[in-house]
Design a protein around this motif. Structure first.
Motif, PDB file in Angstrom:
ATOM      1  N   TRP A  41     -10.202   0.249   7.296  1.00 23.10           N
ATOM      2  CA  TRP A  41      -9.464   1.352   7.904  1.00 23.10           C
ATOM      3  C   TRP A  41      -9.422   2.506   6.914  1.00 23.10           C
ATOM      4  N   ALA A  42      -9.200   3.711   7.421  1.00 23.09           N
ATOM      5  CA  ALA A  42      -9.339   4.890   6.568  1.00 23.09           C
ATOM      6  C   ALA A  42      -8.239   5.907   6.842  1.00 23.09           C
ATOM      7  N   LEU A  43      -7.836   6.595   5.779  1.00 24.47           N
ATOM      8  CA  LEU A  43      -6.907   7.709   5.855  1.00 24.47           C
ATOM      9  C   LEU A  43      -7.575   8.942   5.265  1.00 24.47           C
ATOM     10  N   SER A  44      -7.491  10.055   5.969  1.00 21.87           N
ATOM     11  CA  SER A  44      -7.994  11.303   5.394  1.00 21.87           C
ATOM     12  C   SER A  44      -7.014  11.786   4.337  1.00 21.87           C
ATOM     13  N   ILE A  45      -7.509  12.527   3.362  1.00 25.51           N
ATOM     14  CA  ILE A  45      -6.661  12.994   2.265  1.00 25.51           C
ATOM     15  C   ILE A  45      -5.506  13.869   2.758  1.00 25.51           C
ATOM     16  N   PRO A  46      -5.710  14.771   3.740  1.00 24.84           N
ATOM     17  CA  PRO A  46      -4.548  15.518   4.231  1.00 24.84           C
ATOM     18  C   PRO A  46      -3.421  14.622   4.743  1.00 24.84           C
ATOM     19  N   LEU A  47      -3.781  13.504   5.384  1.00 26.57           N
ATOM     20  CA  LEU A  47      -2.756  12.581   5.854  1.00 26.57           C
ATOM     21  C   LEU A  47      -2.094  11.872   4.673  1.00 26.57           C
ATOM     22  N   VAL A  48      -2.877  11.490   3.671  1.00 23.37           N
ATOM     23  CA  VAL A  48      -2.319  10.861   2.469  1.00 23.37           C
ATOM     24  C   VAL A  48      -1.318  11.804   1.809  1.00 23.37           C
ATOM     25  N   ASN A  49      -1.676  13.075   1.709  1.00 21.99           N
ATOM     26  CA  ASN A  49      -0.778  14.057   1.094  1.00 21.99           C
ATOM     27  C   ASN A  49       0.508  14.225   1.908  1.00 21.99           C
ATOM     28  N   LYS A  50       0.360  14.230   3.228  1.00 17.81           N
ATOM     29  CA  LYS A  50       1.535  14.363   4.085  1.00 17.81           C
ATOM     30  C   LYS A  50       2.462  13.158   3.913  1.00 17.81           C
ATOM     31  N   ILE A 101       0.801  -1.232   0.000  1.00 19.31           N
ATOM     32  CA  ILE A 101       0.000   0.000   0.000  1.00 19.31           C
ATOM     33  C   ILE A 101       0.836   1.286   0.000  1.00 19.31           C
ATOM     34  N   LEU A 102       1.855   1.373   0.828  1.00 15.04           N
ATOM     35  CA  LEU A 102       2.636   2.613   0.908  1.00 15.04           C
ATOM     36  C   LEU A 102       3.188   3.059  -0.444  1.00 15.04           C
ATOM     37  N   PRO A 103       3.668   2.149  -1.314  1.00 18.46           N
ATOM     38  CA  PRO A 103       4.153   2.607  -2.617  1.00 18.46           C
ATOM     39  C   PRO A 103       3.071   3.234  -3.497  1.00 18.46           C
ATOM     40  N   LEU A 104       1.802   3.004  -3.160  1.00 19.54           N
ATOM     41  CA  LEU A 104       0.707   3.542  -3.963  1.00 19.54           C
ATOM     42  C   LEU A 104       0.209   4.899  -3.464  1.00 19.54           C
ATOM     43  N   LEU A 105       0.738   5.374  -2.348  1.00 21.04           N
ATOM     44  CA  LEU A 105       0.284   6.654  -1.806  1.00 21.04           C
ATOM     45  C   LEU A 105       0.480   7.821  -2.779  1.00 21.04           C
ATOM     46  N   PRO A 106       1.581   7.871  -3.547  1.00 21.21           N
ATOM     47  CA  PRO A 106       1.682   8.944  -4.544  1.00 21.21           C
ATOM     48  C   PRO A 106       0.543   8.933  -5.555  1.00 21.21           C
TER      49      PRO A 106
END
Length: 462
Positions: A188-197, A108-113
């Motif tokens: 589980w969920a991530l808010s977009i501001p956290l994804v951007n960070k 998952i982490l490599p897909l955050l961009p």
């Protein structure tokens, strides 16, 4: 002369007294409301957060093999159908295995961009779930509306270790209960501001080339960032074992059955052992699960007729066992006249439920190259590979073994880590590792349960 206040109290009518009482009560209630709103604002929770379904991106943590891909597609259809009953603006639903062909996409982490670049403008949340997660769409929307999407949120069902664990690298060993990580099965969920960070951090700090063992724990550690990022916020509406009216999600970890269970004669069981453990471990296997297996052999560095064991001519090693494992693969492929379709390689300190394995294998085609077990990763941030850990048992179709041995990919030494070498070899052949949460290298919090629930493997030592 009496004070004015006494005069008013004496002259007031019953109606006026009631009005004054109501005014006082309203003033008191207003103060309570103000305090509640103030507390909500302080915590970042809004009572009137009007996000819609179109602002939620659903990511199903799917796998490419047809059985898993089909289950993920079915869940996608269910989500979109339920959403259509609520709104004309449907959410985005993604299948993880379709997002990228890179080996480490499942981490998952490599897909955050990709998530940040594609969805940050028009979305508020990335919600992750597994193939078997079931979602009450209206309840999920209601739950997410409690959290201000302009802030950094990491939401999930909280798990914690009761004692320090080797698969978590003994993190927080002084008090393991303090660190919470999400149960992926509950969503589980991530808010977009956290994804951007997190995306910004990835650009300046590339992922390290190390092991991926328990993804749930490792993602939580990465997000927490030694206190620089948010900890997991527990969400009681994200459920697994307890399902009631307040739950937005649920998970049924049933054992899949895709037809008749595989015949026990179609599974060859190879137990890796050595002379040192003949008297200590082999009796436990014989008293527990050996009777479930139709075809089983014990491979050792010493032939002992009372068991019996087969000496493969490979010296015992303290670790690795690559030479022994490849000798087992050669023997299975070239000295097995009946062309048995499945091979299970298991350590001598592992308990196996053959009956559950037979149910599970009914969902896979033995004519295809199948490698099945508990999936780990090595160096996935830098073109590494996935592998099935040997401690929980490794299942191979005959076709997978045939392609492996035809490739001439072999051990660097007899004590190389067999599971990692196999992962590297199969990765080079383009054969993905299939993960099943039913295999366990270390003891899970739920052991073997009745009626097909629970796991297929777990260790009995320690």
């Amino acid at each position: 002369m009496q004070p004015p206040a006494c005069r008013v109290r004496r002259l007031a009518s019953p109606a006026l007294l009631a009005l004054l009482a109501c005014s006082a009560a309203f003033a008191s209630m207003s103060e309570d409301v103000k305090k509640e709103v103030k507390d909500l604002k302080k915590s970042g929770i809004s009572r009137k957060n009007g996000i819609g379904l179109k602002e939620i991106v659903f990511v199903i943590q799917s796998q490419s093999y047809s059985f898993h891909a089909k289950k993920a597609e079915q869940l996608k259809k269910i989500i979109l159908k339920e959403a259509a009953n609520l709104t004309q603006e449907l959410p985005t639903v993604l299948l993880l295995h379709e997002l990228a062909k890179q080996e480490g996409a499942w981490t998952i982490l490599p897909l955050l961009p990709h998530f940040s670049g594609t969805y940050s403008r028009n979305s508020s949340w990335i919600f992750f779930c597994e193939e078997e997660t079931r979602i009450e769409i209206p309840k999920l929307l209601e739950t997410l509306r409690r959290y201000d999407p302009s802030k950094e949120w990491f939401l999930g069902k909280a798990l914690h270790d009761e004692e320090s664990s080797v698969i978590h690298h003994y993190a927080f060993s002084e008090n393991p209960t303090v660190f919470k990580y999400p149960d992926f099965a509950a969503g589980w969920a991530l808010s977009i501001p956290l994804v951007n960070k997190l995306n910004k951090r990835l650009k300046s700090e590339p992922l390290k080339s190390d092991f991926t063992i328990d993804l749930q724990h490792e993602i939580a550690l990465y997000i927490w960032d030694k206190g620089g990022g948010p900890p997991l916020t527990p969400v009681p509406e994200f459920c697994t074992d307890r399902v009631d009216s307040h739950c937005a999600t649920q998970f049924r970890s049933f054992l899949p059955l895709c037809g008749q269970p595989v015949k026990k004669e179609d599974i060859f069981v190879a137990v890796k052992t050595c002379k040192q453990f003949h008297g200590e471990r082999i009796p436990i296997i014989k008293l527990t699960w050996e009777g479930q297996a139709s075809l089983i052999e014990y491979y050792s560095d010493y032939a002992e007729s009372s068991i019996p064991t087969v000496d493969l001519g490979i010296p015992n090693t303290e670790r690795g066992h690559c030479g022994k494992t490849f000798a087992i693969l050669e023997r299975f492929l070239n000295h097995n006249r009946n062309k048995i379709p499945w091979l299970l390689i298991v350590d001598d300190d592992t308990l196996i439920s053959i009956s559950r394995l037979r149910h599970l294998l009914s969902c896979y085609d033995s004519s295809k190259p199948i490698v099945l077990g508990e999936r780990y990763g090595y160096g996935l941030g830098t073109d590494g590979y996935s592998y099935v850990t040997g401690g929980g048992g490794m299942v191979f179709s005959r076709e997978a073994v045939r392609r492996l041995l035809a490739s001439k990919c072999r051990c660097h030494s007899i004590d190389s880590p067999d599971d990692m070498v196999l992962g590297m070899c199969f990765s080079g052949l383009g054969i993905p590792m299939i993960h099943s949460p039913l295999f366990h290298q270390v003891r899970p919090w739920v052991l073997f349960l009745p009626q097909g629930e629970g796991g297929i493997s777990l260790p009995f030592k320690g």
